[in-house]
Design a protein around this motif. Structure first.
Motif, mmCIF file in Angstrom:
data_model
loop_
_atom_site.group_PDB
_atom_site.id
_atom_site.type_symbol
_atom_site.label_atom_id
_atom_site.label_comp_id
_atom_site.label_asym_id
_atom_site.label_seq_id
_atom_site.Cartn_x
_atom_site.Cartn_y
_atom_site.Cartn_z
ATOM 1 N N SER A 204 29.803 27.983 35.399
ATOM 2 C CA SER A 204 29.270 28.032 34.044
ATOM 3 C C SER A 204 30.403 27.926 33.051
ATOM 4 C CB SER A 204 28.520 29.341 33.833
ATOM 5 O OG SER A 204 28.315 29.559 32.470
ATOM 6 N N SER A 205 30.111 27.251 31.959
ATOM 7 C CA SER A 205 31.135 27.098 30.934
ATOM 8 C C SER A 205 30.905 28.079 29.805
ATOM 9 C CB SER A 205 31.102 25.662 30.383
ATOM 10 O OG SER A 205 29.833 25.400 29.820
ATOM 11 N N LEU A 206 29.999 29.062 30.047
ATOM 12 C CA LEU A 206 29.730 30.044 29.006
ATOM 13 C C LEU A 206 31.012 30.780 28.657
ATOM 14 C CD1 LEU A 206 26.395 31.655 30.231
ATOM 15 C CD2 LEU A 206 26.717 29.888 28.518
ATOM 16 N N GLU A 207 31.194 31.045 27.385
ATOM 17 C CA GLU A 207 32.370 31.797 26.973
ATOM 18 C C GLU A 207 32.169 33.259 27.321
ATOM 19 O OE1 GLU A 207 32.973 31.182 22.889
ATOM 20 O OE2 GLU A 207 33.413 29.055 23.073
ATOM 21 N N ARG A 208 33.241 33.946 27.627
ATOM 22 C CA ARG A 208 33.153 35.354 27.954
ATOM 23 C C ARG A 208 32.699 36.125 26.728
ATOM 24 N NH1 ARG A 208 38.423 37.247 30.087
ATOM 25 N NH2 ARG A 208 37.691 36.004 31.827
ATOM 26 N N LEU A 209 31.718 36.985 26.948
ATOM 27 C CA LEU A 209 31.247 37.823 25.857
ATOM 28 C C LEU A 209 32.168 39.029 25.773
ATOM 29 C CD1 LEU A 209 27.421 37.762 26.597
ATOM 30 C CD2 LEU A 209 28.693 36.392 24.947
ATOM 31 N N PRO A 210 32.884 39.195 24.674
ATOM 32 C CA PRO A 210 33.817 40.314 24.595
ATOM 33 C C PRO A 210 33.093 41.642 24.555
ATOM 34 C CG PRO A 210 33.618 39.240 22.480
ATOM 35 C CD PRO A 210 32.863 38.393 23.458
ATOM 36 N N LEU B 116 30.376 51.597 28.033
ATOM 37 C CA LEU B 116 30.457 50.234 27.553
ATOM 38 C C LEU B 116 29.975 50.207 26.122
ATOM 39 C CD1 LEU B 116 30.847 47.244 27.966
ATOM 40 C CD2 LEU B 116 28.541 47.111 28.896
ATOM 41 N N VAL B 117 30.825 49.732 25.217
ATOM 42 C CA VAL B 117 30.446 49.629 23.818
ATOM 43 C C VAL B 117 30.402 48.168 23.452
ATOM 44 C CG1 VAL B 117 31.052 50.230 21.468
ATOM 45 C CG2 VAL B 117 31.566 51.821 23.316
ATOM 46 N N ARG B 118 29.264 47.705 23.008
ATOM 47 C CA ARG B 118 29.125 46.287 22.699
ATOM 48 C C ARG B 118 29.009 46.104 21.199
ATOM 49 N NH1 ARG B 118 24.346 43.978 26.080
ATOM 50 N NH2 ARG B 118 25.210 42.058 25.276
ATOM 51 N N PRO B 119 29.760 45.157 20.640
ATOM 52 C CA PRO B 119 29.645 44.885 19.212
ATOM 53 C C PRO B 119 28.197 44.627 18.838
ATOM 54 C CG PRO B 119 31.502 43.716 20.151
ATOM 55 C CD PRO B 119 30.755 44.327 21.303
ATOM 56 N N LYS B 120 27.824 45.075 17.665
ATOM 57 C CA LYS B 120 26.424 45.011 17.255
ATOM 58 C C LYS B 120 25.831 43.627 17.374
ATOM 59 C CE LYS B 120 23.399 46.422 13.465
ATOM 60 N NZ LYS B 120 23.349 47.046 12.128
ATOM 61 N N ASP C 72 26.085 43.714 33.764
ATOM 62 C CA ASP C 72 27.101 43.827 34.809
ATOM 63 C C ASP C 72 26.687 43.005 36.030
ATOM 64 O OD1 ASP C 72 28.055 45.695 33.088
ATOM 65 O OD2 ASP C 72 27.467 47.404 34.292
ATOM 66 N N ALA C 73 27.614 42.869 36.948
ATOM 67 C CA ALA C 73 27.329 42.167 38.195
ATOM 68 C C ALA C 73 28.170 42.781 39.302
ATOM 69 C CB ALA C 73 27.661 40.686 38.059
ATOM 70 N N THR C 74 27.671 42.660 40.533
ATOM 71 C CA THR C 74 28.442 43.174 41.662
ATOM 72 C C THR C 74 28.447 42.158 42.785
ATOM 73 O OG1 THR C 74 28.714 45.012 43.213
ATOM 74 C CG2 THR C 74 26.482 44.368 42.670
ATOM 75 N N PRO D 193 28.809 40.630 29.990
ATOM 76 C CA PRO D 193 29.750 41.311 29.101
ATOM 77 C C PRO D 193 30.302 42.612 29.646
ATOM 78 C CG PRO D 193 27.525 41.749 28.391
ATOM 79 C CD PRO D 193 27.408 40.798 29.555
ATOM 80 N N GLY D 194 29.743 43.102 30.750
ATOM 81 C CA GLY D 194 30.148 44.402 31.280
ATOM 82 C C GLY D 194 31.012 44.313 32.512
ATOM 83 N N TYR D 195 30.775 45.238 33.426
ATOM 84 C CA TYR D 195 31.564 45.336 34.645
ATOM 85 C C TYR D 195 31.226 44.255 35.666
ATOM 86 C CZ TYR D 195 32.921 50.219 33.572
ATOM 87 O OH TYR D 195 33.434 51.354 33.027
ATOM 88 N N VAL D 196 32.224 43.900 36.459
ATOM 89 C CA VAL D 196 32.034 43.100 37.669
ATOM 90 C C VAL D 196 32.606 43.925 38.821
ATOM 91 C CG1 VAL D 196 32.643 40.997 38.911
ATOM 92 C CG2 VAL D 196 32.224 40.907 36.442
ATOM 93 N N SER D 197 31.796 44.150 39.855
ATOM 94 C CA SER D 197 32.265 44.937 41.003
ATOM 95 C C SER D 197 32.827 44.028 42.089
ATOM 96 C CB SER D 197 31.111 45.764 41.596
ATOM 97 O OG SER D 197 30.729 46.812 40.733
ATOM 98 N N THR D 198 33.972 44.413 42.626
ATOM 99 C CA THR D 198 34.612 43.656 43.697
ATOM 100 C C THR D 198 34.978 44.629 44.814
ATOM 101 O OG1 THR D 198 35.494 42.012 42.165
ATOM 102 C CG2 THR D 198 36.555 42.172 44.314
#
Length: 366
Positions: free
Chosen positions: A16-22, A34-38, A78-80, A137-142
């Protein structure tokens, strides 16, 4: 991973070429929030139209898949990943570029074939995780190699290596959860890593003694396996269960209220579901990681969703603390045949997935 904040656990991916959501994290006790900008919050309609949207209002949803396309579809926070998912995904042509990059990296790092494969595998895990981090935008588990489940120092070393690989390609460590088996040694490794600012996801968790020890160690998140607990009881007790008396559901509720009673900040994320009813029976849990098949069922169902877990209820419950020293931990785990068997079985299964992935990569090198 939808409206407020939802997570996802991965199984197959698609570039995917989606930009990372900060996103930003702040420390609260020993577990990050996790605090996400409004402007980044995904807002649901006021009238939730299906059970998935209704569940999202009560629980953070994590998509249990490694498929990039599924992650994009369900929009988790998030994703794992785990060796099984990476093994499956690495054989798909659309992810060949991630495999090729890992092979190139491994060849540059070692001369012997065995060491090259180890480097390639770790880099492959990170490559998939980095791609997912561009979508969620959140965690990725590895996951750390399951063969290190009884090796504290080995687990810490590999975790630090994975974090370094992520940071080398621009993924900060506060985006990553290191998955460790909930053995005594795995929990000790998590304690060391958390003190170093590396957040951990304790997997293969089947008994509250594991959960209590993980919370005392400061683990960021635990993943109690609902469906695998149910599997054991159906096989060994020879009876069927409904959601309310499902042993896996009961186990997660017990852990949830234990944590809330004693003020632990470790996140409870129910995992490994066998049916939709198990999921709905845990509405209100901190997080639930759900496979695409069951996410689809929830999305297509329009029934009501009622809160089943309420943190405020913990104050009213008569709950005693569980000892978390090594002797008590080993004894309590030993006294639970289900937890003992499922933990050992899970470690063997994940270890075999690592071996299978190594063989696949070895063939590619040849």
């Amino acid at each position: 991973m939808f409206v407020f904040s939802c997570w996802s656990s991965s199984e197959t991916f698609s570039g995917s070429s989606l930009e990372r959501l900060p996103s930003s994290f702040i420390a609260r006790k020993r577990a990050p929030l996790l605090v996400r900008p409004k402007q980044q919050v995904r807002v649901l309609s006021l009238q939730a139209s299906n059970q998935l949207e209704k569940l999202q209002k009560l629980t953070v949803i994590v998509a249990d898949t490694g498929d990039f396309e599924q992650i994009i579809k369900f929009k988790p926070t998030d994703a794992t990943t785990n060796p099984s998912l990476i093994y499956q995904a690495s054989q798909l042509p659309q992810y060949q570029h991630l495999v090729d990059d890992a092979i190139k990296y491994g060849k540059s790092k070692a001369n012997s074939a065995e060491k090259r494969v180890d480097h390639i595998r770790d880099k492959l895990f990170v490559n998939f995780g980095a791609e997912i981090s561009k979508i969620v935008p959140g965690y990725v588990s590895t996951e750390v190699d399951a063969r290190l489940s009884f090796d504290v120092e080995g687990s810490v070393r590999q975790a630090e290596k994975l974090i370094q690989l992520y940071e080398e390609i621009g993924v900060p460590k506060n985006r990553i959860l290191i998955k460790l088996a909930s053995t005594w040694e795995g929990i000790q490794a998590a304690s060391i890593l958390e003190r170093k600012g590396i957040h951990c996801n304790m997997t293969l968790l089947f008994n509250i003694c594991q959960a209590a020890a993980a919370a005392e160690a400061g683990a960021t998140l635990i993943s109690p396996f609902v469906g695998r607990i149910l599997d054991w009881y159906k096989k060994n007790k020879g009876q069927e269960y409904i959601a309310d008396n499902d042993p896996g559901v009961v186990s997660v509720k017990e852990i949830f209220y234990y944590y809330k009673k004693f003020g632990y900040s470790t996140i409870v994320m129910g995992a490994s579901f066998r049916n939709k009813d198990e999921i709905l029976a845990l509405a209100g849990c901190d997080r639930l990681t759900i496979a695409p098949k069951l996410l689809k069922e929830l999305m297509e169902a329009d029934g009501e969703v009622v809160r089943k877990l309420d943190a405020d209820e913990a104050k009213k419950k008569n709950i005693e603390r569980i000892p978390t020293d090594e002797k008590s931990f080993r004894w309590l785990l030993n006294q639970d045949p289900m937890a003992t068997e499922k933990l050992a079985e899970g470690i063997r299964s994940f270890a075999q997935d690592i071996v299978s992935l190594n063989k696949l990569l070895d063939k590619v090198l040849v």
